[in-house]
Design an enzyme around this catalytic site. Structure first.
Site, PDB file in Angstrom:
ATOM      1  N   SER A  37      -6.322   3.324   4.341  1.00 25.43           N
ATOM      2  CA  SER A  37      -5.633   2.557   3.301  1.00 25.43           C
ATOM      3  C   SER A  37      -6.631   1.757   2.460  1.00 25.43           C
ATOM      4  CB  SER A  37      -4.584   1.617   3.906  1.00 25.43           C
ATOM      5  OG  SER A  37      -3.651   1.214   2.923  1.00 25.43           O
ATOM      6  N   LYS A  72       0.018   3.704  -2.697  1.00 26.27           N
ATOM      7  CA  LYS A  72      -0.984   4.775  -2.590  1.00 26.27           C
ATOM      8  C   LYS A  72      -0.344   6.162  -2.460  1.00 26.27           C
ATOM      9  CE  LYS A  72      -4.644   1.858  -0.621  1.00 26.27           C
ATOM     10  NZ  LYS A  72      -3.988   0.538  -0.442  1.00 26.27           N
ATOM     11  N   SER A 132       0.797  -1.236   0.000  1.00 24.28           N
ATOM     12  CA  SER A 132       0.000   0.000   0.000  1.00 24.28           C
ATOM     13  C   SER A 132       0.826   1.281   0.000  1.00 24.28           C
ATOM     14  CB  SER A 132      -0.967   0.010   1.197  1.00 24.28           C
ATOM     15  OG  SER A 132      -2.097  -0.793   0.918  1.00 24.28           O
TER      16      SER A 132
END
Length: 355
Positions: A98, A41, A38
């Site tokens: 997230s 991101k 993640s």
């Protein structure tokens, strides 16, 4: 005082850099390709913030959630299929929770499809000199050709803070409620260390536990990137140890402020016979704490002749520690130097024959 070796931490790859100067203070396998999970991101957010800054997107814009976003696997914001959600709520869902669903919804809003958005991610990575990265999706779900490096993630974190400070505040939000569901920011260092104000966690089975952290203490900001730790606690402990090491043994100082007059020199054939010289940008340096105070020295080129643009190289500034040259930068006129009239040019031409 000799600076000790960096601490041994639980991570397959890590890096510690100073935000202001980019100096690498510690690292292990920093350019090894790793799954970013993640942390991906961060790139999605960087592009979203760009779209906001140029007015192509607004925080209050409503985005209708597609089935692709709604069905996404992994961590979720729990947005609802076909129901409009504001861009700002999607940003909070992407950063604080997230949420893969919120992230994909933003990617689709900007580029139409996630595949097209991935092309934007890769072109943006290239522009930021992230030479070890390739993205195939917006959220960080595992994919064969989806990878990055600790070094690249530090470059992205620096760019995020530098280019979009007005949106960086979202990374220090501790919790976010959407659809009646409250979720905490997964970056536990936000609660444990008041100097920490971002950035992002990541985790998959194959990537391990990852964390990009930024902390600001007494005017100095450091970025740590930890990839492939064995647990949430391990990634936080690793990040905290690296940050403590950097703040304890290094200091970032403003050596010369942009626009400071470092020398005044004669310019031939100029409307005004003297010019003030300096550097274009503030000069910061990251030095070991207790290192001897640095000194500067300037060397101006002989026989400067007008006209001179403000970006003309007219000499050098050297930063010294004793006899060791730490850095060399070009000197420039602080203002353009215009040519004098025909009489001044003629007189100086004659004088130069004997100079």
């Amino acid at each position: 005082m000799a600076i000790p070796s960096p601490p041994q931490v639980d991570a397959r790859s890590y890096i510690l850099v100073d935000y202001q100067t980019g100096k690498v203070l510690a690292g292990a396998n920093p350019t090894e390709r790793m799954e970013p999970a993640s942390l991906t991101k961060l790139m999605t957010a960087y592009i979203v913030f760009h779209e906001l800054s140029v007015g192509k997107l607004k925080l209050q814009d409503m985005v209708t959630v597609s089935e692709h976003a709604w069905r996404s696997e992994g961590s979720r914001t729990f947005i609802e299929l076909g129901k409009p959600v504001s861009v700002e709520d999607l940003i909070l869902g992407m950063i604080v929770q997230s949420g893969n669903d919120a992230t994909i919804a933003l990617a689709e809003r900007i580029a139409g499809t996630e595949d097209t958005f991935a092309q934007l991610m890769n072109s943006t990575a290239k522009s930021l000199n992230m030479v070890g990265s390739h993205f195939e999706n917006s959220s960080g779900l595992p994919s064969p050709q989806h990878y990055s490096t600790a070094r690249d993630m530090s470059l992205l974190a620096i760019a995020m803070i530098r280019d979009y400070p007005q949106f960086y505040k979202y990374y220090s939000v501790h919790e976010f409620v959407h659809n009646g569901i409250k979720q905490q920011n997964r970056n536990g260092l936000l609660e444990k260390d008041p100097s920490v104000d971002g950035l992002k966690t990541g985790h998959t089975e194959s990537a391990g536990f990852c964390l990009v952290t930024s902390a600001h203490r007494e005017g100095m900001r450091l970025i740590s990137v930890v990839l492939g730790s064995n647990s949430m606690k391990s990634r936080e402990d690793a990040s905290a140890a690296l940050l403590s090491y950097g703040f304890t043994f290094y200091d970032t100082k403003l050596i010369v402020k942009a626009g400071t007059v470092l020398a005044t020199t004669h310019v031939w054939k100029a409307a005004q016979p003297t010019a003030e010289l300096g550097i274009k940008d503030d000069l910061y340096m990251t030095l070991g704490r207790g290192q001897a105070d640095v000194k500067t020295a300037v060397e101006v080129k002989p026989k400067l002749i007008a006209p001179l643009a403000s970006d003309a190289d007219v000499g050098v500034l050297r930063v010294l520690n004793g006899t060791q040259v730490l850095q060399t930068l070009p000197l420039h006129p602080l203002k353009p130097v215009a040519a004098g009239g025909w009489w001044r040019r003629l007189i100086d031409t004659i004088r130069l024959w004997f100079a």
